[in-house]
Write a protein that holds these residues in place. Structure first.
Motif, PDB file in Angstrom:
ATOM      1  N   ASP A 162     -41.386  -5.419   0.226  1.00 41.70           N
ATOM      2  CA  ASP A 162     -42.685  -6.097   0.225  1.00 41.70           C
ATOM      3  C   ASP A 162     -42.908  -6.869  -1.066  1.00 41.70           C
ATOM      4  O   ASP A 162     -43.583  -7.897  -1.062  1.00 41.70           O
ATOM      5  CB  ASP A 162     -43.822  -5.128   0.527  1.00 41.70           C
ATOM      6  CG  ASP A 162     -43.743  -3.871  -0.308  1.00 41.70           C
ATOM      7  OD1 ASP A 162     -42.869  -3.792  -1.178  1.00 41.70           O
ATOM      8  OD2 ASP A 162     -44.572  -2.969  -0.087  1.00 41.70           O
ATOM      9  N   LEU A 163     -42.328  -6.386  -2.162  1.00 42.35           N
ATOM     10  CA  LEU A 163     -42.426  -7.166  -3.391  1.00 42.35           C
ATOM     11  C   LEU A 163     -41.641  -8.464  -3.260  1.00 42.35           C
ATOM     12  O   LEU A 163     -42.122  -9.549  -3.608  1.00 42.35           O
ATOM     13  CB  LEU A 163     -41.914  -6.346  -4.585  1.00 42.35           C
ATOM     14  CG  LEU A 163     -41.928  -7.052  -5.934  1.00 42.35           C
ATOM     15  CD1 LEU A 163     -43.314  -7.580  -6.283  1.00 42.35           C
ATOM     16  CD2 LEU A 163     -41.436  -6.125  -7.047  1.00 42.35           C
ATOM     17  N   TYR A 166     -43.496 -10.766  -1.130  1.00 45.28           N
ATOM     18  CA  TYR A 166     -44.647 -11.337  -1.834  1.00 45.28           C
ATOM     19  C   TYR A 166     -44.208 -12.451  -2.772  1.00 45.28           C
ATOM     20  O   TYR A 166     -44.787 -13.545  -2.780  1.00 45.28           O
ATOM     21  CB  TYR A 166     -45.364 -10.234  -2.606  1.00 45.28           C
ATOM     22  CG  TYR A 166     -46.504 -10.696  -3.466  1.00 45.28           C
ATOM     23  CD1 TYR A 166     -47.689 -11.159  -2.896  1.00 45.28           C
ATOM     24  CD2 TYR A 166     -46.415 -10.655  -4.852  1.00 45.28           C
ATOM     25  CE1 TYR A 166     -48.747 -11.580  -3.682  1.00 45.28           C
ATOM     26  CE2 TYR A 166     -47.469 -11.067  -5.645  1.00 45.28           C
ATOM     27  CZ  TYR A 166     -48.631 -11.529  -5.061  1.00 45.28           C
ATOM     28  OH  TYR A 166     -49.674 -11.936  -5.841  1.00 45.28           O
ATOM     29  N   LEU A 167     -43.181 -12.189  -3.544  1.00 45.64           N
ATOM     30  CA  LEU A 167     -42.758 -13.176  -4.536  1.00 45.64           C
ATOM     31  C   LEU A 167     -42.072 -14.379  -3.896  1.00 45.64           C
ATOM     32  O   LEU A 167     -42.386 -15.529  -4.204  1.00 45.64           O
ATOM     33  CB  LEU A 167     -41.819 -12.526  -5.557  1.00 45.64           C
ATOM     34  CG  LEU A 167     -42.475 -11.458  -6.438  1.00 45.64           C
ATOM     35  CD1 LEU A 167     -41.450 -10.801  -7.338  1.00 45.64           C
ATOM     36  CD2 LEU A 167     -43.602 -12.062  -7.259  1.00 45.64           C
ATOM     37  N   GLU A 170     -44.609 -15.468  -0.254  1.00 48.55           N
ATOM     38  CA  GLU A 170     -45.979 -15.924  -0.425  1.00 48.55           C
ATOM     39  C   GLU A 170     -46.156 -16.790  -1.657  1.00 48.55           C
ATOM     40  O   GLU A 170     -46.861 -17.784  -1.632  1.00 48.55           O
ATOM     41  CB  GLU A 170     -46.915 -14.721  -0.509  1.00 48.55           C
ATOM     42  CG  GLU A 170     -47.449 -14.307   0.848  1.00 48.55           C
ATOM     43  CD  GLU A 170     -48.309 -13.072   0.743  1.00 48.55           C
ATOM     44  OE1 GLU A 170     -49.350 -13.153   0.082  1.00 48.55           O
ATOM     45  OE2 GLU A 170     -47.919 -12.034   1.305  1.00 48.55           O
ATOM     46  N   GLN A 171     -45.508 -16.371  -2.743  1.00 42.39           N
ATOM     47  CA  GLN A 171     -45.683 -17.133  -3.975  1.00 42.39           C
ATOM     48  C   GLN A 171     -44.623 -18.215  -4.134  1.00 42.39           C
ATOM     49  O   GLN A 171     -44.570 -18.902  -5.150  1.00 42.39           O
ATOM     50  CB  GLN A 171     -45.656 -16.195  -5.176  1.00 42.39           C
ATOM     51  CG  GLN A 171     -46.637 -15.066  -5.055  1.00 42.39           C
ATOM     52  CD  GLN A 171     -47.405 -14.884  -6.331  1.00 42.39           C
ATOM     53  OE1 GLN A 171     -48.628 -15.024  -6.370  1.00 42.39           O
ATOM     54  NE2 GLN A 171     -46.696 -14.586  -7.407  1.00 42.39           N
TER      55      GLN A 171
ATOM     56  N   SER B 121     -49.777  -6.919   2.892  1.00 44.17           N
ATOM     57  CA  SER B 121     -49.011  -6.446   1.747  1.00 44.17           C
ATOM     58  C   SER B 121     -49.929  -5.830   0.703  1.00 44.17           C
ATOM     59  O   SER B 121     -51.057  -6.270   0.515  1.00 44.17           O
ATOM     60  CB  SER B 121     -48.242  -7.615   1.165  1.00 44.17           C
ATOM     61  OG  SER B 121     -48.576  -7.841  -0.176  1.00 44.17           O
ATOM     62  N   PRO B 122     -49.478  -4.791   0.035  1.00 47.37           N
ATOM     63  CA  PRO B 122     -50.290  -4.157  -1.000  1.00 47.37           C
ATOM     64  C   PRO B 122     -50.442  -5.039  -2.229  1.00 47.37           C
ATOM     65  O   PRO B 122     -51.166  -4.681  -3.145  1.00 47.37           O
ATOM     66  CB  PRO B 122     -49.512  -2.879  -1.324  1.00 47.37           C
ATOM     67  CG  PRO B 122     -48.164  -3.054  -0.758  1.00 47.37           C
ATOM     68  CD  PRO B 122     -48.198  -4.147   0.233  1.00 47.37           C
ATOM     69  N   TYR B 123     -49.779  -6.175  -2.207  1.00 49.61           N
ATOM     70  CA  TYR B 123     -49.810  -7.022  -3.395  1.00 49.61           C
ATOM     71  C   TYR B 123     -50.939  -8.031  -3.371  1.00 49.61           C
ATOM     72  O   TYR B 123     -51.213  -8.673  -4.359  1.00 49.61           O
ATOM     73  CB  TYR B 123     -48.476  -7.742  -3.552  1.00 49.61           C
ATOM     74  CG  TYR B 123     -47.386  -6.787  -3.953  1.00 49.61           C
ATOM     75  CD1 TYR B 123     -47.238  -6.395  -5.275  1.00 49.61           C
ATOM     76  CD2 TYR B 123     -46.537  -6.221  -3.012  1.00 49.61           C
ATOM     77  CE1 TYR B 123     -46.277  -5.490  -5.651  1.00 49.61           C
ATOM     78  CE2 TYR B 123     -45.565  -5.310  -3.369  1.00 49.61           C
ATOM     79  CZ  TYR B 123     -45.434  -4.953  -4.684  1.00 49.61           C
ATOM     80  OH  TYR B 123     -44.489  -4.045  -5.053  1.00 49.61           O
ATOM     81  N   HIS B 153     -44.850  -6.813 -12.553  1.00 49.78           N
ATOM     82  CA  HIS B 153     -44.671  -6.334 -11.180  1.00 49.78           C
ATOM     83  C   HIS B 153     -43.785  -5.090 -11.150  1.00 49.78           C
ATOM     84  O   HIS B 153     -44.092  -4.108 -10.471  1.00 49.78           O
ATOM     85  CB  HIS B 153     -44.040  -7.425 -10.319  1.00 49.78           C
ATOM     86  CG  HIS B 153     -45.010  -8.457  -9.837  1.00 49.78           C
ATOM     87  ND1 HIS B 153     -46.142  -8.151  -9.130  1.00 49.78           N
ATOM     88  CD2 HIS B 153     -45.028  -9.802  -9.973  1.00 49.78           C
ATOM     89  CE1 HIS B 153     -46.809  -9.257  -8.843  1.00 49.78           C
ATOM     90  NE2 HIS B 153     -46.154 -10.279  -9.348  1.00 49.78           N
ATOM     91  N   ARG B 160     -45.774   3.138  -7.861  1.00 50.79           N
ATOM     92  CA  ARG B 160     -46.200   3.002  -6.472  1.00 50.79           C
ATOM     93  C   ARG B 160     -46.409   4.349  -5.808  1.00 50.79           C
ATOM     94  O   ARG B 160     -45.699   5.307  -6.073  1.00 50.79           O
ATOM     95  CB  ARG B 160     -45.183   2.169  -5.693  1.00 50.79           C
ATOM     96  CG  ARG B 160     -45.385   0.704  -5.967  1.00 50.79           C
ATOM     97  CD  ARG B 160     -44.586  -0.137  -5.061  1.00 50.79           C
ATOM     98  NE  ARG B 160     -44.947   0.057  -3.659  1.00 50.79           N
ATOM     99  CZ  ARG B 160     -44.702  -0.844  -2.726  1.00 50.79           C
ATOM    100  NH1 ARG B 160     -44.141  -1.978  -3.055  1.00 50.79           N
ATOM    101  NH2 ARG B 160     -45.027  -0.605  -1.486  1.00 50.79           N
TER     102      ARG B 160
END
Lengths: 202, 202
Positions: A162-163, A166-167, A170-171, B121-123, B153, B160
């Motif tokens: 998920d990190l 996200y990176l 999404e980013q 996402s938890p982010y 991060h 976590r």
DNA sequence: AAGGAAGCGGACCACTGGTCCGCATCGTAC
DNA sequence: GTACGATGCGGACCAGTGGTCCGCTTCCTT
């Protein structure tokens, strides 16, 4: 030992299900919108066949994941440097992490689906235990006061699906930049970072 | 602007729901066995009330989490050193991470429930963004070539909920040892570990 | 006191993972 | 080729979930 070979229709169906599931996970954004019924339909089989072959949803995802991961595992366990066992730890650790990161980048949907199977912690899976044990043993051979087991956990946490999603997703962090960031971080942890240098910050 | 105050029964019900949910999450091992209907019954209200007050399951859990987190946030934002803003980064970063770790240890069930809400996402939550921004800004003020955002991060990933649950809950790692391991690791990342050999500017 | 707004509650809905069992298919023995 | 038991199939079915809806109650205002 009376392991009877599965019937050929069972083999065919199993393959069809895996292929269909793979395609569906690749196509859909969020893993939870891939349902068992949907996989069954896409594979042209009944739902019962899915559960008979894989036990439950987690089992199916895990089977898919392991299948995809297998080449990486082979390369790590018996391949040439810098991933193979002949590599000295200081180079093998970053190579290993980079390989895992790339794998997650290439299989975001699957990795996400697997980690999101809330039922059981992602830490009690066979492949996690394997990566962790390998990484921990490598770290033990590198001098440093920090606990190797914990350090291994954190380094692996840096590549969590998920990190990464996200990176990268999404980013919009570009792949190569993400790899560089992980490599930099790893170097810092290992103490192998090149001393004062022209760090071209982009 | 015309923010009408909620009716008093709404206020009472909201509090009752939060209390009931808190108790249920604390009592149950796995967060997913706490259902909305169960919370409603335990709080003595109808299901509709839950959804009217919190939108959906995620909203409820988030509200609970934020409520619990609020004291920590206050201490960090306006408290005395080593957590408060007057602390120099090199001490504040480890203090912050330790505080987060302790919070997760003390609220394992809640943190787990929140992170396990697979939907999003938890982010992308407000509190994660806040911790990350704070940590990143602190790291920027500490010399080091690694990307501050990424480092933030990863450091947060070390706390976590499911990792903490795995280490503390399943592997029975004692609280103090976990805190020490995180502190050691952080020190390594920050370069504040007393090193025998080459010391960079520090 | 009265009227309208805000809130309530639980029956109801859509949909999920997972089960079940009559029936089709397969491998084998003749 | 045929008969036959074992293996596997499939989709109706089930329990249980998050979330909605709307007639009714409670509250606040005037």
């Amino acid at each position: 030992m009376t392991e009877r070979r599965p019937r050929k229709d069972a083999i065919r169906n199993r393959a069809a299900v895996l292929a269909a599931a793979d395609a569906l996970f690749a196509r859909c954004e969020h893993p939870e919108e891939v349902t068992m019924a949907g996989i069954a339909t896409a594979a042209g089989v009944g739902k019962g066949t899915l559960f008979r072959a894989f036990g439950d949803r987690t089992g199916l995802i895990r089977a898919l994941y392991e299948a995809r991961l297998e080449p990486v595992r082979t390369t790590v366990e018996e391949g040439p440097p810098p991933l193979g066992p002949a590599t000295p730890p200081l180079q093998r650790v970053p190579a290993l992490l980079d390989a895992i990161l790339c794998f997650k980048l290439d299989n975001r949907h699957l990795a996400l689906a697997l980690e999101q199977t809330g039922a059981d912690s992602p830490y009690r899976t066979e492949h996690y235990e394997r990566w962790h044990a390998l990484l921990r043993d490598l770290l033990r051979r590198i001098p440093g006061p920090a606990d190797s087991g914990f350090t291994a956990h954190v380094l692996l946490a840096a590549t969590r699906a998920d990190l990464v999603e996200y990176l990268a997703g999404e980013q919009r962090t570009p792949r190569e930049e993400l790899r560089r960031q992980l490599a930099d971080f790893t170097a810092g942890v290992l103490g192998t970072r090149e001393r004062p240098g022209p760090d071209a910050e982009g």
